[in-house]
Structures are given as structure tokens and as C-alpha cells.
Design an enzyme around this catalytic site. Structure first.
Site, PDB file in Angstrom:
ATOM      1  N   PHE A 126     -21.599 -42.229 -10.959  1.00 22.94           N
ATOM      2  CA  PHE A 126     -22.441 -43.385 -11.252  1.00 22.94           C
ATOM      3  C   PHE A 126     -23.043 -43.239 -12.664  1.00 22.94           C
ATOM      4  CE2 PHE A 126     -26.301 -45.950 -10.727  1.00 22.94           C
ATOM      5  CZ  PHE A 126     -25.788 -47.066 -10.096  1.00 22.94           C
ATOM      6  N   ASP A 198     -24.567 -35.390  -5.983  1.00 25.44           N
ATOM      7  CA  ASP A 198     -25.238 -36.660  -5.781  1.00 25.44           C
ATOM      8  C   ASP A 198     -24.756 -37.234  -4.450  1.00 25.44           C
ATOM      9  OD1 ASP A 198     -26.089 -39.339  -5.689  1.00 25.44           O
ATOM     10  OD2 ASP A 198     -26.428 -39.290  -7.853  1.00 25.44           O
ATOM     11  N   TYR A 223     -32.293 -45.885  -0.633  1.00 21.23           N
ATOM     12  CA  TYR A 223     -32.219 -47.314  -0.279  1.00 21.23           C
ATOM     13  C   TYR A 223     -30.820 -47.806   0.080  1.00 21.23           C
ATOM     14  CZ  TYR A 223     -31.038 -47.235  -5.258  1.00 21.23           C
ATOM     15  OH  TYR A 223     -30.479 -46.925  -6.463  1.00 21.23           O
ATOM     16  N   LYS A 224     -29.831 -46.910   0.130  1.00 19.99           N
ATOM     17  CA  LYS A 224     -28.479 -47.345   0.498  1.00 19.99           C
ATOM     18  C   LYS A 224     -28.308 -47.194   2.013  1.00 19.99           C
ATOM     19  CE  LYS A 224     -26.757 -46.680  -4.151  1.00 19.99           C
ATOM     20  NZ  LYS A 224     -26.262 -45.736  -5.148  1.00 19.99           N
ATOM     21  N   ARG A 372     -16.064 -54.350  -3.163  1.00 24.34           N
ATOM     22  CA  ARG A 372     -16.476 -53.283  -2.253  1.00 24.34           C
ATOM     23  C   ARG A 372     -17.005 -53.870  -0.943  1.00 24.34           C
ATOM     24  NH1 ARG A 372     -20.563 -49.153  -5.123  1.00 24.34           N
ATOM     25  NH2 ARG A 372     -21.916 -50.945  -4.755  1.00 24.34           N
TER      26      ARG A 372
HETATM   27  C1  PLP Z   1     -26.875 -45.666  -6.320  1.00 22.56           C
HETATM   28  C2  PLP Z   1     -26.681 -44.427  -7.084  1.00 22.56           C
HETATM   29  C3  PLP Z   1     -27.639 -44.004  -7.992  1.00 22.56           C
HETATM   30  C4  PLP Z   1     -28.841 -44.881  -8.212  1.00 22.56           C
HETATM   31  O1  PLP Z   1     -29.684 -44.509  -9.199  1.00 22.56           O
HETATM   32  P1  PLP Z   1     -31.066 -45.271  -9.309  1.00 22.56           P
HETATM   33  O2  PLP Z   1     -31.797 -44.503 -10.320  1.00 22.56           O
HETATM   34  O3  PLP Z   1     -31.694 -45.252  -7.954  1.00 22.56           O
HETATM   35  O4  PLP Z   1     -30.772 -46.679  -9.715  1.00 22.56           O
HETATM   36  C5  PLP Z   1     -27.437 -42.803  -8.654  1.00 22.56           C
HETATM   37  N1  PLP Z   1     -26.323 -42.069  -8.445  1.00 22.56           N
HETATM   38  C6  PLP Z   1     -25.357 -42.472  -7.585  1.00 22.56           C
HETATM   39  C7  PLP Z   1     -24.136 -41.642  -7.370  1.00 22.56           C
HETATM   40  C8  PLP Z   1     -25.503 -43.663  -6.891  1.00 22.56           C
HETATM   41  O5  PLP Z   1     -24.571 -44.058  -6.049  1.00 22.56           O
END
Ligand code: PLP
Length: 403
Positions: A126, A198, A223-224, A372
Site C-alpha cells: 500500500f 502490515d 477499520y477494514k 475489488r
Molecule cells: C488500508 C491500508 C493502510 C491504511 O493506511 P491509513 O494510514 O490508515 O490510511 C496501510 N497499509 C495497508 C497495507 C493497507 O491495506
């Protein structure tokens, strides 16, 4: 598995998790397949937030820190999330944003292996992770090496004896591919490095087994699949064996060994308490705590089992109902290599996703052309999957989308 509404209805009638759909306050007629971006609102949350605001804050005022357990909340909620990722108690803390926890974990990982000049970062990770890895490398004067996970072995060989922190995504946020956490962690440890996983797309979706897999450090958002709501605090896991040497860059008085001494110098608390920072986001933290209830009641294994089956059904429907559409499943078909969502290569994915939304099917698109579909077994039904694929077929057939 049959591409008929009757088959899907029969599966739903026999689904042991079907009742959990009622534990989420989803609007009528909406099929939520983007819970890997923002999980839906659990029924348990609004009352909990109301209680925290009106009774705990409103009536108990500052007494809430002790009388209502706010002080322990980061480690208490941490232990609850820990159970969902296979971590024994006292190794997980909740607070801050994902970015801050990533910065904290990657920097601490670098400090666990002094003298090692290479920071490895997952090239498919990400954006936040990749940006943070680059920033930490710059800050600490490390060489940044980006690689896809399947090229990790080559990087470790090329930089033998030099690799320190290795930041990896457990589930590819685009393709939904799941990496073998135990095997990869062992590979990095064998090369003398320290892993930071992560788990944003893994926590609550796949049984992670953090302790058993020998994970060093891990981070994930709330939050996921954990459904903690927009801006829910993130978690940080650090294996107990690292605690004594764990030197986290983001320090605060709640992480001090004697927080109420207000001492001149920072002395880290023993154990995972040292990963606390300053005053946490109590309202968000307690909303996240309440949100964990349905997932805890169902169990990650059961949710995973159903999610995989929903994914299998989706993949079969794409092959049958959508065979003429040219859509291709990019997510690995092997269930052991699949995370919580299935991604389709779909030209014009953003427009297709927008047209699906009009039909009540919430998905998302990721550049360049991925659609997705998140199949969270806690609240997605077989009928939802059937209807989503039918809607997708209609959208593509209507020619209402320019692709
Ligand atoms: C969703 C996600 C994030 C989100 O980062 P935020 O700082 O909460 O926006 C980070 N890393 C991964 C791998 C994700 O899937």
C-alpha cells in the site's frame, strides 16, 4: 455450486454464520463488497459510543480514566485484537494512525539490527507503507530496496549480511494474494533481518497466527475487517522476545515506566506498554472495542472458511455467468494464497464500480483496471454474491459504461 438464485438461497439457509448479518446496521438493499476499504457499522457500536460519551465522559469526567478503564484501553483492546491475529496477551497495543504505527515499527525494527544498512520494502505494498519505508530509510541513512515478495530471496542473497528491517504486506491490497507469513518470516530471520508485517488486509480476514509464525513486528488498521469505523486507531504487535530491546521512536508519557512521576527522562515501561504513546483517541478506541464483538463471537476461522467459499462461488460465477465479458480473476485460485477479497481485471473498473453502486452493489476500483470485491463471511451472503455478479453482467451488457 450452481449459478442459480435457488442454490445461493439454499446455501444461505444452511449457513452457520447467517445470523451475524443482523449484527451489522447495513442499509436495506445494499450489498457491501468494499468492507476491505471500510467495514460496515456493527450493531454493538452506537450504544457503546453513546454510553462512553454520555455516562463515562459526561458524568464521570476525568474519573473515566480509572472508573471506566480508559487507562488500560490501548492494551486491553490490543489483547482482543491480538487474539484475532494469533498473538498471546501483552504483545499488542492500539492507538495512533496506521502511518504512525508503521513509522514506529519500521524504525524500531531498524534499531533492532544496528549496523545493517539495507531496508527492504514490498514493492506491491500500500502507498502509505512504501512512502513510510522510504522516509525511514532517508531518516536513518539506510539504502532502500523495493522488491515484490517473490523476489525477496534474490534481494536477501544480493545483500547478504546487510538487510535489517523488511516491511511486507500480508495480503496484496490490489490482487488479494496472501503471502505465506511463517515461511517468509523464517526466510528473513535466516538472513538476519527483522520483519514488519502490515496486516491491514489480513486482521479479521485470515487466521494470522502471529506468535506461531514467529512474526517480529506487525501493524494493521482498525477499520477494514475489524470494522472499527472511519479513522479507527491502528494496532502494533511486537513479539515478547523483542520487548526489552524495543526502542520505539514515537514516545509519550503513557509509555513511561512511571507515567505519573512526570520524570525528566523517558524510561520505557516493561512489556508492550512501552509502545503506548500519549493520550489515546479514547472515543475511537472504544468504538473499535465494541466493533470486535461479532467477529469474536463468530471466530476468525469460521469467517475465513465461509469467505473462501464465497470467493470460490464468485470465481465460478465469473467463469460461467461472465464468461463472455472478458473479465479475468487476478486473485490466486489456491485458497491458501487468497486473502479476503477477489480482484477482477476489468477495463473501465472505476466506471463499472460506479454503475454497480447505482444498483446497490458497493465495490471499489484500484488503478489501473482492477475491480475489488470483498467477501467478508460475517455479513456477505451467497445470494449477495449471485446478485452482484448478475448486476455486473447487466452493467457490462447494457453498454452504459465506456470501457
Ligand atoms: C488500508 C491500508 C493502510 C491504511 O493506511 P491509513 O494510514 O490508515 O490510511 C496501510 N497499509 C495497508 C497495507 C493497507 O491495506
Amino acid at each position: 455450486m450452481e449459478p442459480t438464485p435457488e442454490w445461493a438461497e439454499k446455501e444461505d439457509a444452511e449457513d452457520p454464520l447467517a445470523m451475524f448479518r443482523e449484527e451489522f446496521l447495513l442499509p436495506d438493499g445494499v450489498i457491501q463488497l468494499n468492507g476491505n476499504s471500510l467495514g460496515p457499522l456493527p450493531r454493538s457500536v452506537p450504544d457503546a459510543v453513546e454510553r462512553v460519551v454520555r455516562r463515562e465522559w459526561g458524568e464521570h469526567l476525568i474519573g473515566g480514566w480509572w472508573d471506566d478503564g480508559w487507562w488500560e484501553a490501548p492494551v486491553r483492546v490490543g489483547d482482543r485484537i491480538g487474539r484475532l491475529i494469533g498473538a498471546g496477551p501483552g504483545q499488542t497495543v492500539v492507538g495512533e494512525s496506521t502511518s504512525v504505527q508503521l513509522f514506529n515499527a519500521v524504525t524500531a525494527a531498524a534499531r533492532l539490527c544496528p549496523g545493517r544498512g539495507v531496508l527492504v520494502s514490498d514493492a506491491a505494498n500500500f502507498p502509505t507503507d512504501r512512502y513510510l519505508a522510504a522516509s525511514v530509510a532517508r531518516l536513518l541513512g539506510l539504502e532502500l530496496v523495493e522488491t515484490p515478495v517473490d523476489g525477496l530471496g534474490r534481494v536477501l542473497a544480493r545483500h547478504r549480511g546487510e538487510v535489517g528491517p523488511v516491511l511486507l504486506g500480508a495480503v496484496d491490497f490490489r490482487t488479494g494474494a496472501l503471502t505465506d507469513i511463517a515461511r517468509t518470516t523464517a526466510q528473513v530471520r535466516g538472513a538476519g533481518g527483522v520483519t514488519v508485517w502490515d496486516l491491514s488486509h489480513a486482521a479479521g480476514a485470515v487466521p494470522v497466527e502471529a506468535d506461531a509464525a514467529g512474526v517480529d513486528l506487525a501493524v494493521g488498521c482498525g477499520y477494514k475487517y475489524l470494522c472499527g469505523g472511519p479513522g479507527a486507531p491502528a494496532f502494533l504487535y511486537a513479539a515478547a522476545r523483542h520487548h526489552a530491546a524495543l526502542d520505539l521512536p514515537v514516545t509519550g508519557w503513557h509509555g513511561h515506566a512511571q507515567p505519573f512521576d512526570m520524570a525528566d527522562e523517558f524510561v520505557p515501561a516493561a512489556g508492550i506498554d512501552r509502545a503506548r504513546t500519549g493520550t489515546p483517541h479514547v472515543l475511537s478506541l472504544l468504538a473499535l472495542e465494541a466493533a470486535l464483538e461479532p467477529l469474536e463471537a463468530a471466530g476468525v476461522e469460521a469467517v475465513r472458511r465461509k469467505s473462501l467459499r464465497l470467493g470460490e462461488y464468485l470465481i465460478q460465477l465469473v467463469a460461467s455467468v461472465l464468461s463472455a465479458s472478458g473479465l479475468r480473476v487476478v486473485t490466486p485460485s489456491d485458497p491458501d494464497r487468497r486473502g479476503g477479497h477477489v480482484a477482477l481485471r476489468c477495463p473501465g473498473a472505476p466506471e463499472v464500480s460506479a454503475a454497480l453502486k447505482v444498483r446497490g452493489v458497493l465495490t471499489d476500483a484500484r488503478p489501473p483496471d482492477l475491480l475489488r470485491l470483498c467477501l467478508n463471511g460475517l455479513y456477505v451472503s451467497y445470494t449477495d454474491v449471485f446478485r452482484a455478479v448478475t448486476a455486473l453482467r447487466d452493467v457490462l451488457a447494457d453498454g452504459e459504461v465506456t470501457r
